[in-house]
Write a protein that holds these residues in place. Structure first.
Motif, PDB file in Angstrom:
ATOM      1  N   ALA A  66      17.619  14.640  53.129  1.00  0.00           N
ATOM      2  CA  ALA A  66      16.427  15.102  52.400  1.00  0.00           C
ATOM      3  C   ALA A  66      16.503  15.197  50.888  1.00  0.00           C
ATOM      4  O   ALA A  66      15.632  14.856  50.106  1.00  0.00           O
ATOM      5  N   GLN A  67      17.495  15.799  50.574  1.00  0.00           N
ATOM      6  CA  GLN A  67      18.062  16.077  49.021  1.00  0.00           C
ATOM      7  C   GLN A  67      18.442  15.002  48.176  1.00  0.00           C
ATOM      8  O   GLN A  67      17.442  14.732  47.109  1.00  0.00           O
ATOM      9  N   LEU A  68      18.910  13.904  48.736  1.00  0.00           N
ATOM     10  CA  LEU A  68      18.980  12.888  48.148  1.00  0.00           C
ATOM     11  C   LEU A  68      17.583  12.024  47.784  1.00  0.00           C
ATOM     12  O   LEU A  68      17.538  11.567  46.628  1.00  0.00           O
ATOM     13  N   GLN A  69      17.040  11.942  48.920  1.00  0.00           N
ATOM     14  CA  GLN A  69      15.532  11.235  48.795  1.00  0.00           C
ATOM     15  C   GLN A  69      14.567  11.755  47.988  1.00  0.00           C
ATOM     16  O   GLN A  69      14.190  11.285  46.980  1.00  0.00           O
ATOM     17  N   ARG A  70      14.865  13.054  48.021  1.00  0.00           N
ATOM     18  CA  ARG A  70      13.687  14.209  46.888  1.00  0.00           C
ATOM     19  C   ARG A  70      14.028  13.853  45.672  1.00  0.00           C
ATOM     20  O   ARG A  70      13.171  13.558  44.904  1.00  0.00           O
ATOM     21  N   GLN A  71      15.355  13.888  45.300  1.00  0.00           N
ATOM     22  CA  GLN A  71      15.845  13.614  43.732  1.00  0.00           C
ATOM     23  C   GLN A  71      15.613  12.404  43.372  1.00  0.00           C
ATOM     24  O   GLN A  71      15.195  12.344  42.038  1.00  0.00           O
ATOM     25  N   THR A  72      15.725  11.562  44.091  1.00  0.00           N
ATOM     26  CA  THR A  72      15.540   9.925  43.690  1.00  0.00           C
ATOM     27  C   THR A  72      14.039   9.677  43.355  1.00  0.00           C
ATOM     28  O   THR A  72      13.697   9.119  42.287  1.00  0.00           O
ATOM     29  N   VAL A  73      13.141  10.198  44.368  1.00  0.00           N
ATOM     30  CA  VAL A  73      11.845   9.930  44.214  1.00  0.00           C
ATOM     31  C   VAL A  73      11.272  10.890  42.959  1.00  0.00           C
ATOM     32  O   VAL A  73      10.629  10.433  42.261  1.00  0.00           O
ATOM     33  N   LYS A  74      11.803  11.939  42.800  1.00  0.00           N
ATOM     34  CA  LYS A  74      11.534  12.878  41.492  1.00  0.00           C
ATOM     35  C   LYS A  74      11.781  12.029  40.371  1.00  0.00           C
ATOM     36  O   LYS A  74      10.880  12.002  39.387  1.00  0.00           O
ATOM     37  N   ALA A  75      13.153  11.606  40.362  1.00  0.00           N
ATOM     38  CA  ALA A  75      13.542  10.782  38.813  1.00  0.00           C
ATOM     39  C   ALA A  75      12.695   9.724  38.710  1.00  0.00           C
ATOM     40  O   ALA A  75      12.237   9.384  37.701  1.00  0.00           O
ATOM     41  N   LEU A  76      12.280   8.838  39.918  1.00  0.00           N
ATOM     42  CA  LEU A  76      11.920   7.482  39.624  1.00  0.00           C
ATOM     43  C   LEU A  76      10.427   7.528  39.338  1.00  0.00           C
ATOM     44  O   LEU A  76       9.695   6.496  39.229  1.00  0.00           O
ATOM     45  N   ASN A  77       9.771   8.733  39.530  1.00  0.00           N
ATOM     46  CA  ASN A  77       8.320   9.033  39.396  1.00  0.00           C
ATOM     47  C   ASN A  77       8.166   9.692  38.182  1.00  0.00           C
ATOM     48  O   ASN A  77       6.801  10.154  37.676  1.00  0.00           O
ATOM     49  N   ASN A  78       8.944   9.894  37.229  1.00  0.00           N
ATOM     50  CA  ASN A  78       9.164  11.026  36.402  1.00  0.00           C
ATOM     51  C   ASN A  78       8.908  10.139  35.083  1.00  0.00           C
ATOM     52  O   ASN A  78       9.471   9.034  34.554  1.00  0.00           O
ATOM     53  N   SER A  79       7.609  10.177  34.332  1.00  0.00           N
ATOM     54  CA  SER A  79       7.213   9.211  33.383  1.00  0.00           C
ATOM     55  C   SER A  79       8.276   9.274  32.134  1.00  0.00           C
ATOM     56  O   SER A  79       8.424   8.380  31.154  1.00  0.00           O
TER      57      SER A  79
END
Length: 235
Positions: free
Chosen positions: A163-176
């Motif tokens: 869950a942490q790997l997924q959350r941090q990846t999603v967070k980074a790749l949706n950060n403008s």
């Protein structure tokens, strides 16, 4: 009698392994909660009182983890990497960038998991080489520069790692600020340039990024890399 003795020895070894890793994750969690906020590190505070950091590094030196226990192995070395980076900065603080410290990534060694390693070898030989299909490592290994995805204020743990790997990846790749999209042009971090092979095993970099984005990037977008920000991620 011998069988009983051997059985008890094996149980005690396994119990000691479990306890040591559990204790490490627990104490690492306390450390990150204390000294990390909003994706940045309180290096100045740690420099004043480095005891808890030193204790964690010493603890990590004596812990042995098996690759067969994948989530424990990965979580341990992700935390160990982030802690070693912090130690490398604290040992040379004040500094404005990890690049201002000679040999920061490829010469300075740390004993982690019973093995002497550099930060580069930890990332490339211990994690990436053993798990070549796990590109999400790049969004949780934090190199002390502002160009990195932000460090979190909790430890990575086996039970929550996925869950942490997924959350941090999603967070980074949706950060403008991390993925800069303007029409049909997209600027992406140099992380994608340096580790291109990790992101293009099953398609293009855009294909990889779109797996995690809410607003998809056009498949034919013109991709370029913006300059990495190596300024220190300090509070």
């Amino acid at each position: 009698m011998k069988k009983v003795t051997v059985f008890l020895l094996l149980v005690s070894i396994q119990f000691g392994f479990s306890q040591s890793t559990t204790d490490f994750f627990s104490k690492a969690d306390v450390f990150f909660k204390t000294y990390v906020a909003n994706g940045k590190v309180k290096y100045k505070e740690i420099k004043k009182d480095p005891a808890s950091l030193e204790a964690l590094i010493d603890m990590a030196a004596g812990i042995k983890v098996s690759k067969s226990k994948v989530s424990t192995y990965q979580a341990f070395y992700i935390n160990a990497y982030n802690l070693a980076v912090i130690k490398g900065i604290v040992d040379n603080y004040p500094t404005k960038s990890p690049l201002n410290v000679k040999g920061f990534f490829d010469k300075t060694t740390y004993t982690l998991g019973g093995v002497k390693t550099t930060l580069n070898d930890l990332e490339n030989k211990i994690l990436r080489k053993n798990f070549p299909n796990e590109a999400r490592f790049h969004f949780v290994l934090v190199c002390a520069g502002l160009g990195c995805p932000p460090i979190i204020n909790t430890a990575y743990k086996p039970s929550t790692l996925e869950a942490q790997l997924q959350r941090q990846t999603v967070k980074a790749l949706n950060n403008s600020s991390f993925i800069k999209v303007k029409g049909n042009k997209v600027q992406i971090s140099q992380i994608f340039e340096w580790y291109k092979e990790d992101f293009t095993r099953n398609g293009s970099e855009v294909d990889f990024i779109n797996k995690f984005r809410k607003e998809k990037i056009p498949a034919k977008a013109k991709v370029s890399y913006y300059t990495y920000n190596w300024n220190l991620n300090q509070i």
